[in-house]
Design a protein around this motif. Structure first.
Motif, PDB file in Angstrom:
ATOM      1  N   PRO A   1       0.806  -1.144  -0.084  1.00  0.00           N
ATOM      2  CA  PRO A   1       0.028   0.024   0.119  1.00  0.00           C
ATOM      3  C   PRO A   1       0.880   1.403  -0.203  1.00  0.00           C
ATOM      4  O   PRO A   1       1.565   1.289   0.755  1.00  0.00           O
TER       5      PRO A   1
ATOM      6  N   GLN B   1     -10.538   3.047  -3.145  1.00  0.00           N
ATOM      7  CA  GLN B   1      -9.523   2.582  -2.404  1.00  0.00           C
ATOM      8  C   GLN B   1      -9.606   3.316  -0.984  1.00  0.00           C
ATOM      9  O   GLN B   1     -10.039   4.657  -1.000  1.00  0.00           O
TER      10      GLN B   1
ATOM     11  N   SER C   1      -7.748   3.512   2.987  1.00  0.00           N
ATOM     12  CA  SER C   1      -6.569   3.167   3.628  1.00  0.00           C
ATOM     13  C   SER C   1      -6.740   4.016   5.274  1.00  0.00           C
ATOM     14  O   SER C   1      -7.101   5.201   5.145  1.00  0.00           O
TER      15      SER C   1
ATOM     16  N   SER D   1      -4.231   4.578   8.725  1.00  0.00           N
ATOM     17  CA  SER D   1      -2.739   4.414   9.353  1.00  0.00           C
ATOM     18  C   SER D   1      -2.907   5.044  10.622  1.00  0.00           C
ATOM     19  O   SER D   1      -3.131   5.910  10.821  1.00  0.00           O
TER      20      SER D   1
ATOM     21  N   THR E   1      -0.806  -0.058   9.110  1.00  0.00           N
ATOM     22  CA  THR E   1      -1.589   0.596   7.768  1.00  0.00           C
ATOM     23  C   THR E   1      -2.612  -0.328   7.417  1.00  0.00           C
ATOM     24  O   THR E   1      -2.356  -1.560   7.173  1.00  0.00           O
TER      25      THR E   1
ATOM     26  N   ASP F   1      -5.234  -1.440   4.262  1.00  0.00           N
ATOM     27  CA  ASP F   1      -5.740  -0.839   3.064  1.00  0.00           C
ATOM     28  C   ASP F   1      -6.599  -1.725   2.476  1.00  0.00           C
ATOM     29  O   ASP F   1      -6.336  -2.949   2.557  1.00  0.00           O
TER      30      ASP F   1
END
Length: 844
Positions: free
Chosen positions: A88, A144, A146, A148, A161, A163
């Motif tokens: 990612p 997408q 994500s 973190s 992270t 994703d």
């Protein structure tokens, strides 16, 4: 080998318990050629590293068209030729192109440089990113998300992270480059993305007495109705030479298939470091991912032999379809086929339904290391890597070649139109489809364990630059398999060579490797540094692998650096090349020269697609890679520029002769042999061969990079670019020169302007034109443009970033081979078309 594993583990444990001094690496630092920083990655509009390389021409500029190793925090991870979606971008600090002369500890694979992914770690807080990508045409949408987190854990640090990626497929009919095109009543030569395998019968005419072949005729069998997906009869079908005007029944396979796969993937990546007292530090990178894929292709197609001579109705239908004056139910006035002829059908199995592959897999990749110092000038570094992958692919519907021929002979399968059998044959036809249908099953797995221990040291210092060295040992054990089979309704498994419209290979292999390496950087003068490296590996399957490096860097003045390097290393063949069963492919050839003793020649060009079965060869030798380079780099703020001349070679690469060479020069199969020969009994030829160390490639070229950035009272602006020029390229197969099919020039230029929190970046990518493999056609140059705008802290919303842009701004499509409209070339964005993207990211 087990004893060596134990000894190495014992040495590692002893080193880990050693004390004093501060943690830190003494090893020679690798030379970074170019780096893509986090700011660039976040604003790229790409979902993953693989997509970042493919959306423009970065992959080619970085790799030169060859596979390069990919490292994560300096540890081998994969190859640029493999799947990089599981890395990612949200977890990355930067991506570096690292010089091969400074990677001598990693072996021959890094002779031609490597990509190193540096993970993000020294940050605190939570970061969230959402991305959507929408082509201007239907299909290809991407999504997408994500999240973190980074922060302190005790005295150490940890980044996590998560994703998720989703990509929708592109239907072939939704893109101009992949859409079927033809003129009703025209010829195959004027069509593109049209298969002769709609329903075309080739009749091999033989003398009634001697049975010698006297010619070939073709017939469009059945109605060939466009309402059923056919093209209607077209003249001069590809394949054996037939009289002008002979027809075939084409099929627009693009109307019912996908051009790209559907993907759903989830990734979890952890990156942490923690001190072990004052003398050492432990680091862990753990990557876990799983995915699901889906891909839809047109129904199976194949050219196979059948015998209609025992079915008077079918033989009469063939003759009737060859006679334009024959009415339904009538009799041909001039039959072209009789009982002495041979018959081959190039046929699309529409009644069996589309082929569809559904895949799923999961993997983990864990690297744990401990490094520290034994004295003020001596340190150590140990590393353990564990990798495991499991995946499956299941697919419907495929056709057994022998069984379908038997069903045709028995009069059960209705060859003239598999979608519309006569009422009195419908049930038998349906049962024939069920009895000849096969299911594709692939089970694949790979695992490896690697243990590395090294000592590192520093020595004298010249001009503030210390000498540095590292030396150590590494043990690796790798195992992989991919088992492919085709299963009928009764559970019977069949080999891939018995299946129409499929491909793939089965293999299983193991490798244990013991290596020793050393590398040093020496500041021998005030402005001169030397670097030397070597590695020796012993593999239990392919023997010795050696790698050597030498480099020099001289700075005659503060703004100018001169470099020179030489690298050579051996590359082990892959398991599929060594141990693979027959793998099928369907290369295009310039013509079929026909039978007879080699060498054979063609009277005229007649491009067609043939079947090729290639098997592994356990006697393959390692290939050798070599690189020689000289570079001059200028840097004086705000300007920088560099020019590198390089010469690269790959020798003894496992490969095959070209399909055209094979048809002209391999003997015909005899006595049941199916290795390194041509199988032919009147229809399309089948090439049988093995991998061999026959391919040599050499490239000489120039790589230039330039850039400048300025800050003014108005704002900031800059310009950057990379140009790759191949001066000479040579490719030989078993000593015979072959055409290199790739562009001579690649250029990528980027201009940026920033005012306040808004920045605009325009990128242009150019690839020169080039000839096709046969030299009969040409791909035109390709130029694409990308535009993106970053807005940080929009409307006063702190720590928010909005990035929007357009890939392929001018909607530049694939370039097309002027001699074969079905053959295209270009980057991924050429397939997407003009594509809009929007990304939102924030940290808190």
């Amino acid at each position: 080998m087990i004893r060596l594993w134990g000894k190495l583990l014992l040495v590692s444990l002893i080193v880990l318990t050693a004390a004093p001094a501060n943690a830190g690496s003494f090893a020679p630092a690798p030379r970074v050629i170019v780096a893509l920083e986090r700011d660039f990655l976040e604003g790229s509009g790409s979902q993953s590293l693989g997509e970042l390389l493919d959306t423009g021409i970065l992959r080619y500029l970085f790799t030169g068209g060859q596979a390069l190793p990919v490292l994560v925090n300096g540890t081998p991870y994969a190859s640029t030729a493999g799947d990089l979606d599981a890395l990612p971008l949200a977890a990355m600090e930067r991506i570096e192109l690292v010089g091969g002369e400074s990677l001598g500890t990693l072996g021959g694979g890094t002779v031609r440089n490597a990509l190193n992914v540096v993970l993000r770690e020294d940050w605190d807080g939570v970061a969230v990113r959402a991305l959507t990508r929408q082509p201007s045409r239907t299909g290809g949408e991407g999504y997408q998300g994500s999240a973190s987190w980074g922060g302190k854990v005790g005295k150490g640090r940890l980044s996590v992270t998560a994703d998720s990626i989703r990509r929708e497929p592109i239907a072939s009919a939704d893109r101009d480059y992949s859409r079927g095109k033809w003129t009703p009543g025209g010829s195959f030569a004027d069509a593109s993305n049209i298969s002769r395998g709609g329903n075309t019968v080739f009749i091999v005419k033989r003398d009634d007495v001697t049975e010698a072949v006297t010619g070939v005729r073709s017939v469009a069998l059945g109605d060939c109705d466009p309402a059923d997906g056919y093209t209607g009869p077209l003249t001069d079908p590809p394949g054996p030479r037939v009289p002008d005007g002979d027809q075939g029944c084409g099929f627009d396979y693009t109307s019912i298939m996908w051009e790209t796969i559907k993907l759903d993937q989830q990734t979890l990546l952890l990156n942490g470091r923690h001190p072990l007292g004052d003398s050492a530090e432990i680091s862990v990178v753990a990557n876990f991912f799983q995915y699901d894929t889906d891909f839809l292709y047109a129904p199976s197609v194949g050219t196979f032999r059948f015998d209609p001579t025992q079915d008077a109705a079918l033989l009469a239908a063939i003759n009737c379809d060859a006679d334009p004056g024959c009415q339904p139910g009538g009799t041909s006035s001039s039959p072209i086929a009789d009982n002495n002829d041979l018959f081959y059908a190039s046929h699309r199995f529409l009644g069996h339904g589309n082929r569809r592959w559904r895949g799923e897999g999961e993997a983990y990749d864990i690297t744990a290391g401990v490094g520290g110092r034994l004295t003020s000038w001596l340190g150590y570094d140990t590393e353990l890597r564990l990798y495991r992958f499991d995946g499956t692919v299941r697919g419907d519907t495929f056709v057994h070649e022998g069984n379908i021929a038997a069903e045709i002979l028995a009069g059960n399968y209705y060859l003239r139109n598999p979608l519309k059998p006569p009422a009195d044959r419908a049930e038998a036809h349906r049962q024939a489809i069920l009895d000849t249908s096969l299911r594709h099953e692939t089970d694949a797995a790979a695992e490896s364990q690697s243990l590395r221990a090294a000592l590192e040291g520093s020595g004298f210092s010249i001009g503030g630059r210390k000498a540095a060295w590292t030396a150590g040992v590494q043990m690796t054990r790798a195992e992989a398999h991919s088992f492919l089979r085709f299963v009928g309704r009764d559970g019977t498994a069949y080999d891939v060579s018995e299946v129409l419209g499929s491909g793939g290979v089965s293999f299983a292999g193991k490798r244990e490797l013991l290596g020793a390496f050393a590398e040093t950087r020496l500041p021998v003068m005030e402005r001169l540094d030397l670097r030397f490296a070597g590695r020796a590996d012993e593999a239990d399957d392919v023997g010795a692998l050696r790698s050597w490096r030498a480099g020099a860097e001289y700075r005659p003045m503060d703004v100018l650096t001169l470099r020179g390097s030489w690298s050579e290393g051996q590359l082990a063949p892959g398991f599929a090349q060594l141990y693979g069963t027959d793998s099928q492919s369907w290369p295009y050839v310039e013509c079929d020269p026909g039978g007879g003793p080699p060498p054979r020649t063609c009277a005229a060009a007649n491009e067609l697609q043939v079947q090729r079965n290639t098997e592994g060869n356990a006697d393959l030798d390692p290939a050798t890679a070599e690189r020689l380079a000289v570079e001059a780099a200028f840097a004086k703020a705000p300007y920088r520029a560099s020019v590198e001349w390089f010469r690269e070679s790959l020798t003894d690469i496992p490969g095959n002769q070209t399909a055209d060479w094979a048809l002209r020069n391999l003997p015909e199969c005899a006595g049941g042999a199916t290795s390194d020969c041509i199988e032919r009994d009147g229809g399309d030829p089948v090439i049988h061969d093995r991998y061999a160390n026959v391919v040599d490639a050499k490239t000489e070229g120039i790589m230039a990079r330039f850039g400048a950035g300025f800050e003014t009272s108005w704002g900031g602006y800059g310009a950057y670019g990379t140009w790759r020029r191949e001066i000479n390229t040579d490719l030989t197969v078993d000593g015979v020169p072959e055409r290199v099919v790739r562009p001579k020039d690649m250029l990528r230029a980027r201009i940026s302007a920033r005012r306040g929190g808004v920045r605009a970046i325009w990128t242009a990518s150019y690839r020169s034109g080039f000839l096709n493999q046969q030299g009969t056609g040409r791909f035109s140059p390709w130029t694409g443009h990308d535009l993106r705008v970053d807005w940080t802290n929009p409307l006063g919303l702190e720590r928010l970033r909005i990035t929007g842009g357009i890939f392929n701004l001018t909607d530049a499509g694939y370039t097309v081979d002027t001699a074969n409209p079905a053959s295209t070339d270009g980057p991924t964005v050429a397939g997407w078309g003009r594509t809009y993207f929007l990304a939102l990211s924030t940290e808190f």
